[in-house]
Scaffold this motif. Sequence first.
Motif, PDB file in Angstrom:
ATOM      1  N   ILE A  40      47.330  32.549  42.532  1.00  0.00           N
ATOM      2  CA  ILE A  40      47.878  33.685  43.271  1.00  0.00           C
ATOM      3  C   ILE A  40      48.688  33.164  44.455  1.00  0.00           C
ATOM      4  CG2 ILE A  40      45.997  35.193  42.546  1.00  0.00           C
ATOM      5  CD1 ILE A  40      44.770  34.815  45.365  1.00  0.00           C
ATOM      6  N   LEU A  91      40.773  41.687  38.683  1.00  0.00           N
ATOM      7  CA  LEU A  91      40.804  42.869  37.823  1.00  0.00           C
ATOM      8  C   LEU A  91      41.699  42.658  36.609  1.00  0.00           C
ATOM      9  CD1 LEU A  91      40.908  45.618  40.588  1.00  0.00           C
ATOM     10  CD2 LEU A  91      38.943  44.908  39.201  1.00  0.00           C
ATOM     11  N   ARG A  92      42.732  41.852  36.774  1.00  0.00           N
ATOM     12  CA  ARG A  92      43.636  41.590  35.650  1.00  0.00           C
ATOM     13  C   ARG A  92      42.947  40.769  34.555  1.00  0.00           C
ATOM     14  NH1 ARG A  92      47.094  38.030  33.305  1.00  0.00           N
ATOM     15  NH2 ARG A  92      46.394  36.297  34.615  1.00  0.00           N
ATOM     16  N   VAL A  93      42.218  39.714  34.965  1.00  0.00           N
ATOM     17  CA  VAL A  93      41.622  38.818  33.960  1.00  0.00           C
ATOM     18  C   VAL A  93      40.197  39.211  33.593  1.00  0.00           C
ATOM     19  CG1 VAL A  93      43.057  36.891  34.725  1.00  0.00           C
ATOM     20  CG2 VAL A  93      40.757  37.153  35.691  1.00  0.00           C
ATOM     21  N   SER A  95      44.219  30.503  37.072  1.00  0.00           N
ATOM     22  CA  SER A  95      45.063  31.535  37.683  1.00  0.00           C
ATOM     23  C   SER A  95      45.473  31.087  39.085  1.00  0.00           C
ATOM     24  CB  SER A  95      44.296  32.854  37.807  1.00  0.00           C
ATOM     25  OG  SER A  95      44.028  33.422  36.546  1.00  0.00           O
ATOM     26  N   GLU A 116      41.731  40.147  44.516  1.00  0.00           N
ATOM     27  CA  GLU A 116      41.112  41.247  43.785  1.00  0.00           C
ATOM     28  C   GLU A 116      42.002  41.700  42.636  1.00  0.00           C
ATOM     29  OE1 GLU A 116      38.446  45.154  44.660  1.00  0.00           O
ATOM     30  OE2 GLU A 116      40.118  44.779  46.038  1.00  0.00           O
ATOM     31  N   ASP A 117      43.293  41.738  42.869  1.00  0.00           N
ATOM     32  CA  ASP A 117      44.221  42.136  41.806  1.00  0.00           C
ATOM     33  C   ASP A 117      44.097  41.205  40.598  1.00  0.00           C
ATOM     34  OD1 ASP A 117      45.080  44.097  43.528  1.00  0.00           O
ATOM     35  OD2 ASP A 117      46.954  43.073  44.083  1.00  0.00           O
ATOM     36  N   GLU A 118      44.010  39.898  40.853  1.00  0.00           N
ATOM     37  CA  GLU A 118      43.915  38.943  39.753  1.00  0.00           C
ATOM     38  C   GLU A 118      42.557  39.025  39.063  1.00  0.00           C
ATOM     39  OE1 GLU A 118      45.219  35.860  37.124  1.00  0.00           O
ATOM     40  OE2 GLU A 118      46.172  37.439  38.323  1.00  0.00           O
ATOM     41  N   LYS A 130      45.536  39.988  46.778  1.00  0.00           N
ATOM     42  CA  LYS A 130      46.016  39.307  45.574  1.00  0.00           C
ATOM     43  C   LYS A 130      44.851  38.783  44.738  1.00  0.00           C
ATOM     44  CE  LYS A 130      50.490  39.522  46.629  1.00  0.00           C
ATOM     45  NZ  LYS A 130      51.507  40.217  45.801  1.00  0.00           N
TER      46      LYS A 130
END
Length: 440
Positions: free
Chosen positions: A162, A193-195, A160, A189-191, A187
Amino acid sequence: MSHVFARNSRRSPPRAVGGEGCYLIDESGKRYLDGSGGAAVSCLGHGDAEVIAAVQDQLSTLAFAHTGFFTSEPAEALADLLVSKAPEGIDKVYLVSGGSEAMEAALKLARQYWVEKGEPQRGRVIARRQSYHGNTLGALSTGGNAWRRRQFAPLLLDVSHIDPCYEYRHRADGESAEAYGARAAQKLEDELLRVGPETVMAFVAEPVVGATSGAVPPAPGYFRRIREICDRYGILLILDEVMCGIGRTGTLFACEQEGIAPDICAVAKGLGAGYQPIGAMLCSAEIHQAIADGSGFFQHGHTYMGHPTAAACGLAVLRAIIGRDLLPRVVRQGETLDAALRDRFGQHPHVGDIRGRGLFRGLEIVADRDGKVPFDPSRGTAARIKTAAFEAGLICYPMSGTIDGRQGDHVLLAPPFIISDEQIDELVEKLAQAVEAAVT
């Protein structure tokens, strides 16, 4: 006709025959001011008598002993000194032959750590676009430079990426530096939570981004927030200090200036100062203990890791940086270089940003300063600057693809720590000639 497999088969570089302080000398006798330390390598300059003597002495005693059978005195002494100066929690040193090896070792250690801990589902790495972490497949996968990755894409790991922390391009109008730093860190933390954070083994970043972006420092508070996010979700923080570490930004480890400590750190370039190929992967006591309590064996290794001669060189270089009080000099001469760059390029219509820390500085070259518009990539602006500077007797490190791997140009500067005020003036003057030649 040369039988050397050159980096660029379409040109024949001059032959270097000597080095003296901040200069390299070719076979014609032409002298080149080493304004980038090669690739941020030659921190002590060329021809350092003490380092050369240390290498010679080690060769006469013990040149090589494979670490599958032996340790050595210089390897032990270098590891002790590195740990004594490293960020809090760092306790073990794994000596290798360069930066890519150090980063490959870091990634494999992170993976094995989670396997030994009974969490084999953690196999994903999160890194940043416009980063560079080396040219081995794992390190290249982790790096976020599209140009370097493109032709090898089928071979690379699924990583990933970011957005980087890149104020010049990403900070919004009216947004404070601190607010931008928090937004950029979010960014991660967002990633996660996404994966799914339970699938992630590590976040990888350069404290000050080097080759692919040109000495881009983090926004205030960015890395403190990154450290908090990693701790919250149990993610390892791997810092790549191959280029920006071992004194280049004014402290031995660049992360010292952020008030954080990594779980794993990679260093190289300045550790050997060009006198021997050497790098190191450093890790926390907790990570090492997980291996020791589990299989007891790190399933990784290279023939020349812990090389006694290279270790003796690294020890001499590190002692020189500390013993000669060169870190304050890096700060002082870095400020002098920054002031000279701002004086010469601060209002230049084709210089959009001047940035960096210590003797690690970058200029972002643009077609339109007000609009931050890059030159068309087809112009080859960075390559033009490199050629013109070299002809003028200056070695610098221009690169293209600064913004997204295709657009944008910058010049990276990383001169030896011993550079004088007069040599800084020479560097800036020759760089100004090169920029003018390239943009007109």
